[in-house]
Design a protein around this motif. Structure first.
Motif, PDB file in Angstrom:
ATOM      1  N   GLY A 191       5.883   0.816   2.705  1.00  0.00           N
ATOM      2  CA  GLY A 191       6.555   2.104   2.574  1.00  0.00           C
ATOM      3  C   GLY A 191       7.290   2.517   3.833  1.00  0.00           C
ATOM      4  N   ASP A 192       7.487   3.829   3.982  1.00  0.00           N
ATOM      5  CA  ASP A 192       8.184   4.340   5.161  1.00  0.00           C
ATOM      6  C   ASP A 192       7.425   3.976   6.427  1.00  0.00           C
ATOM      7  N   GLN A 193       8.179   3.602   7.468  1.00  0.00           N
ATOM      8  CA  GLN A 193       7.555   3.217   8.728  1.00  0.00           C
ATOM      9  C   GLN A 193       8.368   3.719   9.909  1.00  0.00           C
ATOM     10  N   THR A 194       7.670   4.094  10.948  1.00  0.00           N
ATOM     11  CA  THR A 194       8.335   4.371  12.215  1.00  0.00           C
ATOM     12  C   THR A 194       8.652   3.036  12.888  1.00  0.00           C
ATOM     13  N   ARG A 195       9.449   3.089  13.913  1.00  0.00           N
ATOM     14  CA  ARG A 195       9.771   1.867  14.670  1.00  0.00           C
ATOM     15  C   ARG A 195       8.502   1.255  15.249  1.00  0.00           C
ATOM     16  N   GLU A 196       7.615   2.084  15.775  1.00  0.00           N
ATOM     17  CA  GLU A 196       6.369   1.586  16.366  1.00  0.00           C
ATOM     18  C   GLU A 196       5.504   0.894  15.310  1.00  0.00           C
ATOM     19  N   GLN A 197       5.408   1.493  14.126  1.00  0.00           N
ATOM     20  CA  GLN A 197       4.593   0.896  13.070  1.00  0.00           C
ATOM     21  C   GLN A 197       5.149  -0.458  12.636  1.00  0.00           C
ATOM     22  N   MET A 198       6.453  -0.517  12.406  1.00  0.00           N
ATOM     23  CA  MET A 198       7.038  -1.776  11.960  1.00  0.00           C
ATOM     24  C   MET A 198       6.920  -2.839  13.042  1.00  0.00           C
ATOM     25  N   ALA A 199       7.116  -2.464  14.299  1.00  0.00           N
ATOM     26  CA  ALA A 199       7.014  -3.426  15.387  1.00  0.00           C
ATOM     27  C   ALA A 199       5.599  -3.982  15.512  1.00  0.00           C
ATOM     28  N   PHE A 225       0.850  -1.191   0.000  1.00  0.00           N
ATOM     29  CA  PHE A 225       0.000   0.000   0.000  1.00  0.00           C
ATOM     30  C   PHE A 225       0.874   1.224   0.000  1.00  0.00           C
ATOM     31  N   GLY A 226       0.290   2.350  -0.394  1.00  0.00           N
ATOM     32  CA  GLY A 226       1.053   3.580  -0.399  1.00  0.00           C
ATOM     33  C   GLY A 226       1.509   3.932   1.002  1.00  0.00           C
ATOM     34  N   ASP A 227       2.586   4.696   1.054  1.00  0.00           N
ATOM     35  CA  ASP A 227       3.128   5.070   2.358  1.00  0.00           C
ATOM     36  C   ASP A 227       2.055   5.688   3.244  1.00  0.00           C
ATOM     37  N   ASP A 228       2.098   5.320   4.502  1.00  0.00           N
ATOM     38  CA  ASP A 228       1.138   5.703   5.532  1.00  0.00           C
ATOM     39  C   ASP A 228       0.233   6.855   5.098  1.00  0.00           C
ATOM     40  N   PRO A 229      -0.997   6.564   4.698  1.00  0.00           N
ATOM     41  CA  PRO A 229      -1.874   7.625   4.159  1.00  0.00           C
ATOM     42  C   PRO A 229      -2.065   8.767   5.150  1.00  0.00           C
ATOM     43  N   THR A 239      -5.549   2.466  12.797  1.00  0.00           N
ATOM     44  CA  THR A 239      -4.443   2.744  11.888  1.00  0.00           C
ATOM     45  C   THR A 239      -4.330   1.656  10.830  1.00  0.00           C
ATOM     46  N   ILE A 240      -3.678   2.011   9.738  1.00  0.00           N
ATOM     47  CA  ILE A 240      -3.486   1.061   8.649  1.00  0.00           C
ATOM     48  C   ILE A 240      -2.580  -0.083   9.081  1.00  0.00           C
ATOM     49  N   HIS A 241      -1.633   0.170   9.980  1.00  0.00           N
ATOM     50  CA  HIS A 241      -0.754  -0.912  10.422  1.00  0.00           C
ATOM     51  C   HIS A 241      -1.490  -1.912  11.328  1.00  0.00           C
ATOM     52  N   ASP A 276      -4.128  12.499   6.412  1.00  0.00           N
ATOM     53  CA  ASP A 276      -5.490  12.772   6.856  1.00  0.00           C
ATOM     54  C   ASP A 276      -6.445  13.161   5.731  1.00  0.00           C
ATOM     55  N   ARG A 277      -5.927  13.304   4.502  1.00  0.00           N
ATOM     56  CA  ARG A 277      -6.833  13.625   3.398  1.00  0.00           C
ATOM     57  C   ARG A 277      -7.755  12.453   3.070  1.00  0.00           C
ATOM     58  N   TYR A 278      -7.335  11.235   3.419  1.00  0.00           N
ATOM     59  CA  TYR A 278      -8.096  10.049   3.043  1.00  0.00           C
ATOM     60  C   TYR A 278      -9.154   9.736   4.107  1.00  0.00           C
ATOM     61  N   THR A 279     -10.105  10.630   4.282  1.00  0.00           N
ATOM     62  CA  THR A 279     -11.094  10.487   5.350  1.00  0.00           C
ATOM     63  C   THR A 279     -11.965   9.240   5.155  1.00  0.00           C
ATOM     64  N   ALA A 280     -12.335   8.925   3.924  1.00  0.00           N
ATOM     65  CA  ALA A 280     -13.183   7.756   3.683  1.00  0.00           C
ATOM     66  C   ALA A 280     -12.465   6.473   4.070  1.00  0.00           C
ATOM     67  N   MET A 281     -11.153   6.427   3.821  1.00  0.00           N
ATOM     68  CA  MET A 281     -10.402   5.223   4.161  1.00  0.00           C
ATOM     69  C   MET A 281     -10.349   5.031   5.669  1.00  0.00           C
ATOM     70  N   TYR A 282     -10.206   6.125   6.406  1.00  0.00           N
ATOM     71  CA  TYR A 282     -10.174   6.005   7.863  1.00  0.00           C
ATOM     72  C   TYR A 282     -11.538   5.616   8.419  1.00  0.00           C
ATOM     73  N   ASP A 283     -12.592   6.028   7.740  1.00  0.00           N
ATOM     74  CA  ASP A 283     -13.931   5.569   8.127  1.00  0.00           C
ATOM     75  C   ASP A 283     -14.038   4.060   7.936  1.00  0.00           C
ATOM     76  N   GLN A 284     -13.479   3.551   6.839  1.00  0.00           N
ATOM     77  CA  GLN A 284     -13.477   2.109   6.610  1.00  0.00           C
ATOM     78  C   GLN A 284     -12.670   1.380   7.676  1.00  0.00           C
ATOM     79  N   LEU A 285     -11.503   1.924   8.020  1.00  0.00           N
ATOM     80  CA  LEU A 285     -10.689   1.303   9.067  1.00  0.00           C
ATOM     81  C   LEU A 285     -11.476   1.205  10.370  1.00  0.00           C
ATOM     82  N   ALA A 286     -12.190   2.271  10.729  1.00  0.00           N
ATOM     83  CA  ALA A 286     -12.987   2.255  11.947  1.00  0.00           C
ATOM     84  C   ALA A 286     -14.085   1.201  11.863  1.00  0.00           C
TER      85      ALA A 286
END
Length: 368
Positions: A139-147, A93-97, A115-117, A99-109
């Protein structure tokens, strides 16, 4: 100085002499590999949302159009892959989306995640249940995301692409080479077998290509975690009309990769994007993941070759073609696998038997 290196405290000692050595490397300076490997995978594009808008990329969709696969779609895709003999679930998936992707976050909820991770972790669990080993490339990840997801992945990856500051990455949400290197370093710190690579032809120069390869090599020397480096040409598509590198460029940069990387790190070319048959004498030893059931969602205009075509590439090179898992054998032997992945490999199931068979001897597609 690599853009973003200071921001992420990336300290690399790339010597000018090493750069010059690679710049003088040609295909005649490296040895062809003794065999070519590949992995059967199923492509699972978890979402097409991405915070970046690279000018060569057709994978991302703008807000309002980006998709998020449902758990049912993930399971069905993984099941089809397992039924076709695949061993890898390639999550992209694209690098950590943002806040513009509001519909996607609604789906996640709706699916019970913030979060996507967190959702990626559920997707990896589904893949393991269906008999596949997850390989996530988020894509790019923080340590917390990858863990959050590392223990449910046999291996992970992100393309470095380049250490150069190129216009193709420009704009208000530009990719940052320092951030990419930080992700590769984080994988090393967490003990994750890792795939990375360079993208050729997006505006970088020859010294940039050498520095990118040497940066990967140095991080591997520290952590021992890089299993393969992809040498990928940028491909013409509906968003990129800047041309693709010619054969001479690809032969030279592939040889540079082989000369600049430690021997144990594989050099991979994607056969649906690169002229693999003309590159096998440049140090290539892997043809990447090939899917018998799904398209290359990142490069949908370029179909995967059939396994028979890969065998023809190996035949032309005069070497055997062997199947591998998404995690290379040396990482299995050296105890890098997490408990869930080790359990999947050791399981008394058809999938576990398939994994162990590949580890034991590899398979020729003609015999599969």
């Amino acid at each position: 100085m690599i853009p973003g290196a200071d921001e992420y405290d990336i300290d690399l000692a790339i010597a000018d002499a090493d750069v010059e050595r690679l710049l003088t490397t040609r295909p005649t300076h490296v040895r062809p590999a003794d065999e070519l490997s590949y992995c059967r995978n199923v492509f699972v594009p978890l979402t097409t949302a991405c915070r970046y808008t690279c000018t060569y990329c057709t994978y991302y969709d703008p807000p309002g159009e980006a998709n998020l696969m449902s758990p049912e779609e993930i399971r069905e895709t993984c099941r089809r892959g397992a039924d076709a003999g695949c061993t890898e679930a390639l999550f992209t998936f694209g690098d950590d989306p943002d806040d513009r992707y509001t519909a996607m976050y609604d789906q996640l909820a709706e699916y019970g995640h913030e979060t996507i991770h967190e959702y990626l972790r559920e997707a990896c669990e589904i893949a393991l249940e269906e008999g596949l080993l997850p390989h996530a490339n988020p894509g790019d990840q923080t340590r917390e995301q990858m863990a959050t997801v590392a223990d449910l992945n046999a291996s992970m990856g992100v393309m470095l692409e380049t250490t150069a500051d190129v216009r193709a990455h420009g704009g208000p949400r530009a990719k940052n080479p320092g951030q990419r290197l930080n992700t590769i370093r984080t994988a090393g710190e967490l003990g994750v077998p890792f795939t990375t690579g360079i993208l050729v032809g997006i505006g970088e120069g020859w010294p940039d290509r050498a520095k990118s390869l040497l940066a990967i090599a140095e991080l591997h020397e520290r952590y021992g975690h890089v299993q393969e480096v992809i040498v990928q040409p940028v491909a013409e598509n509906e968003r990129w009309r800047g041309g693709s590198p010619d054969l001479g460029t690809m032969r030279r940069v592939t040889a540079m990769a082989r000369a600049g990387l430690p021997d144990e790190v594989s050099v991979q070319v994607p056969p649906n994007l690169a002229p693999a048959r003309e590159l096998t004498d440049c140090g290539v030893d892997d043809l990447g993941g090939v899917s018998p059931v799904t398209v290359d969602h990142i490069n949908p205009e370029y179909e995967w070759p059939a396994l028979r075509e890969l065998e023809a590439v190996a035949d032309a090179a005069g070497v055997p073609l062997v199947e591998r898992l998404p995690v290379y054998e040396r990482f299995v032997d050296d105890g890098w696998l997490s408990a869930p992945i080790e359990d999947a490999v050791d399981a008394d199931t058809p999938a576990g038997e398939r994994f162990r068979s590949i580890l034991a001897r590899g398979e020729n597609p003609a015999d599969a």
